[in-house]
Design an enzyme around this catalytic site. Sequence first.
Site, short mmCIF file in Angstrom:
data_model
loop_
_atom_site.label_atom_id
_atom_site.label_comp_id
_atom_site.label_asym_id
_atom_site.label_seq_id
_atom_site.Cartn_x
_atom_site.Cartn_y
_atom_site.Cartn_z
N CYS A 114 -5.96 2.31 5.56
CA CYS A 114 -6.63 1.09 6.03
C CYS A 114 -6.07 0.70 7.41
O CYS A 114 -5.14 1.33 7.92
CB CYS A 114 -6.42 -0.05 5.02
SG CYS A 114 -4.74 -0.70 4.99
N HIS A 169 0.85 -1.19 0.00
CA HIS A 169 0.00 0.00 0.00
C HIS A 169 0.89 1.24 0.00
O HIS A 169 2.06 1.20 0.39
CB HIS A 169 -0.91 0.01 1.22
CG HIS A 169 -1.92 -1.10 1.22
ND1 HIS A 169 -3.01 -1.10 2.06
CD2 HIS A 169 -2.02 -2.24 0.48
CE1 HIS A 169 -3.74 -2.17 1.84
NE2 HIS A 169 -3.15 -2.89 0.89
N GLU A 226 1.00 3.95 1.84
CA GLU A 226 1.52 4.41 3.13
C GLU A 226 2.64 3.51 3.62
O GLU A 226 3.69 4.00 4.08
CB GLU A 226 0.40 4.44 4.17
CG GLU A 226 -0.76 5.36 3.82
CD GLU A 226 -1.88 4.70 3.02
OE1 GLU A 226 -3.00 5.22 3.08
OE2 GLU A 226 -1.65 3.67 2.35
N CYS A 265 -2.31 -0.11 7.28
CA CYS A 265 -1.49 1.10 7.15
C CYS A 265 -1.53 1.94 8.42
O CYS A 265 -0.51 2.52 8.80
CB CYS A 265 -1.95 1.90 5.94
SG CYS A 265 -1.58 1.08 4.38
#
Length: 167
Positions: free
Chosen positions: A94, A64, A66, A97
Amino acid sequence: MKKYSPETPISNTDAMYLRDAIRMAQVAKQRGNRPYGAVIVSNGGVVLAEAYCNSTESGDCTGHAETTAIRMLSSKISRNELSSSTLYASAEPCVMCAGAIWWSGVQRVVFGIDTERQRIFNSDINVPRMAGITCRDIFSAAIPSIECIGPALIEEASQAHESQWKK
């Protein structure tokens, strides 16, 4: 009728860096990944990392935006410097993250589209593991708590998601 979080007013500086994260989300989308971007900026205004979600092209489910941005910095700067930085995310981070942000020591997050609105885009398909808890829940429970600003620039942040999630 579902009530969504109102848009959060942000400073011109935060808007500039959030737009950078939104731009990275477009890069992710153009490369065939899910449309998420992140930028980490030092307290002095230096862009330390820019990343996009690369999970489709890398095959790494933890790729992801991040987590990728945090990985880029974890061996390069001290945790103290990271803790005084701001992470800008094109969308609300999310649960995974949010945990990575907490573990990294970052103390401030600014995000674009929120989880509730992401679900609107995802409603046509079965998106796995869309948790019912938000990063705001996690950050407010963290010790120390993490400042979390958003949703912001909702219309701009939503653009990368339009037509992305259709069957």
